[in-house]
Enzyme design. Sequence first.
Site, PDB file in Angstrom:
ATOM      1  N   ASP A   1       0.877  -1.157   0.000  1.00  0.00           N
ATOM      2  CA  ASP A   1       0.000   0.000   0.000  1.00  0.00           C
ATOM      3  C   ASP A   1       0.933   1.230   0.000  1.00  0.00           C
ATOM      4  OD1 ASP A   1      -2.306   1.674   0.504  1.00  0.00           O
ATOM      5  OD2 ASP A   1      -1.614   1.808   2.579  1.00  0.00           O
TER       6      ASP A   1
ATOM      7  N   ASP B   1      -0.117   5.027   0.993  1.00  0.00           N
ATOM      8  CA  ASP B   1      -0.370   5.998   2.069  1.00  0.00           C
ATOM      9  C   ASP B   1      -0.290   5.317   3.431  1.00  0.00           C
ATOM     10  OD1 ASP B   1      -0.926   8.184   0.313  1.00  0.00           O
ATOM     11  OD2 ASP B   1      -2.916   7.377  -0.065  1.00  0.00           O
TER      12      ASP B   1
END
Length: 216
Positions: free
Chosen positions: A8, A10
């Site tokens: 991922d 963020d």
Amino acid sequence: MIKAFLFDLDGVIVDTAIYHYQAWRQMANGLGFDISEEFNEKLKGVSRMDSLDIILAHGAVELSEEEKLSLASQKNENYLNLVSKMSPDDILPGVTDFFTQVKKENIKTALGSVSKNARLILERIGMLDNFDSIIDGTKIAKGKPDPEVFLKGAKELGVSPSECLVFEDAVAGVEAAKKGGMKTVGLGKKEVLVEADIVFENLVGVDIHELLQAIK
Ligand code: BG6
Ligand code: MG
């Protein structure tokens, strides 16, 4: 056997999660209510429009589609302002060393983010070349907790879901990976990421061999 790592963006590679929160909070305050950090956990990993719906429901605010689109675009402008000064200094602790190990071990890598700003952020922090495949918000129809973003990443890398290990800071992201049949490394608080196979505060000092042993 794990052959690929799916990351991922963020809150895993870079701490943009705080800027998403600030920009949404500013919007909510403008509408006359506040959102707490605890509430913000619900927004992590969730797409822009889904986040907006969750926030508006929280504040019991009903708006037309047009008004919602305008608010979402204002939030994005504020967010882009906040991230405009980002640089390689903003890469989260432990990430650079971890990617040095990843390269050495010849593990395939994909980015799995629902953010439409993912490429821009990766460029800013100088990490665009660290990924064999980039799946972002412009390439998917459904945000997390739907597994689409990770399944597409696995497909582009030519590996099966069971050969993937996903790195996530969000409850919705861990759920997405699990639904896709993938194991997960949670980055953050154990009390929050209860469904992850293993949780670290961050990637500082995480050794790939030990990690792969631990999640077997
Ligand atoms: C995710 C963030 O990575 O991207 C969410 O965790 C955000 O908070 C989502 O809403 C969508 O991002 P963007 O940049 O397309 O608004
Ligand atoms: Mg995240």
